[in-house]
Enzyme design. Structure first.
Site, PDB file in Angstrom:
ATOM      1  N   TYR A   1       5.474   5.251  14.812  1.00  0.00           N
ATOM      2  CA  TYR A   1       4.180   4.577  14.852  1.00  0.00           C
ATOM      3  C   TYR A   1       3.106   5.502  15.422  1.00  0.00           C
ATOM      4  CZ  TYR A   1       0.781   0.831  15.647  1.00  0.00           C
ATOM      5  OH  TYR A   1      -0.346   0.048  15.628  1.00  0.00           O
TER       6      TYR A   1
ATOM      7  N   SER B   1      -4.824   3.535  16.275  1.00  0.00           N
ATOM      8  CA  SER B   1      -4.288   2.869  17.467  1.00  0.00           C
ATOM      9  C   SER B   1      -4.482   3.786  18.665  1.00  0.00           C
ATOM     10  CB  SER B   1      -2.792   2.577  17.289  1.00  0.00           C
ATOM     11  OG  SER B   1      -2.196   2.176  18.508  1.00  0.00           O
TER      12      SER B   1
ATOM     13  N   VAL C   1       0.806  -1.220   0.000  1.00  0.00           N
ATOM     14  CA  VAL C   1       0.000   0.000   0.000  1.00  0.00           C
ATOM     15  C   VAL C   1       0.838   1.268   0.000  1.00  0.00           C
ATOM     16  CG1 VAL C   1      -1.970  -1.119   1.100  1.00  0.00           C
ATOM     17  CG2 VAL C   1      -0.252   0.051   2.524  1.00  0.00           C
TER      18      VAL C   1
ATOM     19  N   ALA D   1       3.084   8.784  15.601  1.00  0.00           N
ATOM     20  CA  ALA D   1       2.821   9.903  14.694  1.00  0.00           C
ATOM     21  C   ALA D   1       1.938   9.460  13.536  1.00  0.00           C
ATOM     22  CB  ALA D   1       4.139  10.470  14.174  1.00  0.00           C
ATOM     23  N   SER D   2       2.210   8.279  13.005  1.00  0.00           N
ATOM     24  CA  SER D   2       1.416   7.804  11.865  1.00  0.00           C
ATOM     25  C   SER D   2      -0.029   7.552  12.272  1.00  0.00           C
ATOM     26  CB  SER D   2       2.031   6.518  11.284  1.00  0.00           C
ATOM     27  OG  SER D   2       1.891   5.418  12.166  1.00  0.00           O
ATOM     28  N   LYS D   3      -0.230   7.011  13.461  1.00  0.00           N
ATOM     29  CA  LYS D   3      -1.593   6.692  13.889  1.00  0.00           C
ATOM     30  C   LYS D   3      -2.367   7.942  14.316  1.00  0.00           C
ATOM     31  CE  LYS D   3      -1.437   2.265  13.145  1.00  0.00           C
ATOM     32  NZ  LYS D   3      -2.267   1.641  12.104  1.00  0.00           N
TER      33      LYS D   3
ATOM     34  N   ASN E   1      -6.288  -1.404   7.068  1.00  0.00           N
ATOM     35  CA  ASN E   1      -5.728  -2.091   8.233  1.00  0.00           C
ATOM     36  C   ASN E   1      -4.220  -2.304   8.143  1.00  0.00           C
ATOM     37  OD1 ASN E   1      -5.847  -4.003  10.646  1.00  0.00           O
ATOM     38  ND2 ASN E   1      -5.109  -5.375   9.039  1.00  0.00           N
TER      39      ASN E   1
END
Length: 253
Positions: A159, A145, A69, A161-163, A95
């Protein structure tokens, strides 16, 4: 009174990314059990075959597509494959995700970017491709998350920051598309579930974290999948731009 059939997905077509393991398998199976034809996508083709067998037992159509993705072209190809096979896309579950636990002063640019490329940009490329073909009554569910809302003791800047970014992306797409296109966009913020990703955490970490969860245990993937099915279904027709926390109460402590 809402009829129980409002929670069904009969006649609908759903795409699930990151469907080769963990929560993705549970989500794909739950969507099929609710009546949807399901397109499963992930990078690991061999693992997708196991998911496909699990989904097929519910008697609905299933299509496996190997895709990364982080590549916008491959995201478009997933959506095009779904339309070619089933004629439509009604549900998109973003997901796919990766994580790192690297102290901020030692994390390389490559490590940080690799997480954002999948967790945040990959969701955007998939939503962008889906948004071009999805019609009124469709639903996008982004799997964020609790680490997009709080911290949990490990150094997980990329992680987290991305969520957190995914929650912001969810709100923006909801305000762009809910009225104009009739596409609802929501996020789910899972807590800690027994999956391949959590199995890689440091020994003893999950046990200590479990003590903070009011329900007193980690989640079963089926419990998260139930929330996904709800948001994907007509039963959630007046919900958009929201982040639903499914964490056993972890974030209230």
């Amino acid at each position: 009174m809402i009829p129980i059939d409002a929670f069904r997905l009969d006649g609908r077509v759903a795409i699930v990314t990151g469907a080769s393991s963990g929560l993705g398998v549970a989500i794909a199976s739950a969507l099929a059990q609710a009546g949807a034809d399901v397109v499963i996508a992930a990078r690991r083709a061999a693992r997708l075959a196991h998911t496909e067998a699990d989904v097929r037992r519910f008697g609905h159509g299933v299509l496996s597509v190997t895709a990364d993705v982080s590549d916008p072209g491959q995201c478009t190809a997933v959506v095009e494959s779904a339309v070619a096979e089933f004629g439509r896309v009604d549900v998109l579950i973003n997901n796919a995700g990766v994580g790192t636990a690297v102290p901020a002063t030692r994390e390389t640019p490559e490590q940080f970017r690799a997480v954002l490329e999948v967790n945040l940009l990959g969701c955007y490329w998939m939503a962008q491709a889906g948004g071009r073909v999805m019609g009124p009554g469709s639903s996008i569910v982004n799997i964020s998350s609790v680490l997009g809302l709080t911290t949990a003791g490990l150094p997980q800047a990329a992680y987290s920051a991305s969520k957190a970014g995914l929650i912001g992306l969810t709100r923006d797409l909801a305000q762009q598309w809910s009225g104009r296109k009739g596409i609802r966009v929501n996020a789910i913020a899972p807590g800690y579930f027994d999956t391949e990703m959590t199995a890689a955490l440091p020994e003893g970490y999950l046990d200590s974290l479990t003590e903070r969860i009011p329900i007193g245990r980690r989640g079963d993937p089926a419990e998260l999948a139930a929330a996904v099915v709800f948001l994907a279904s007509p039963a959630a027709s007046y919900i958009t731009g929201q982040t639903i926390v499914v964490d056993g109460g972890l974030t209230i402590t």
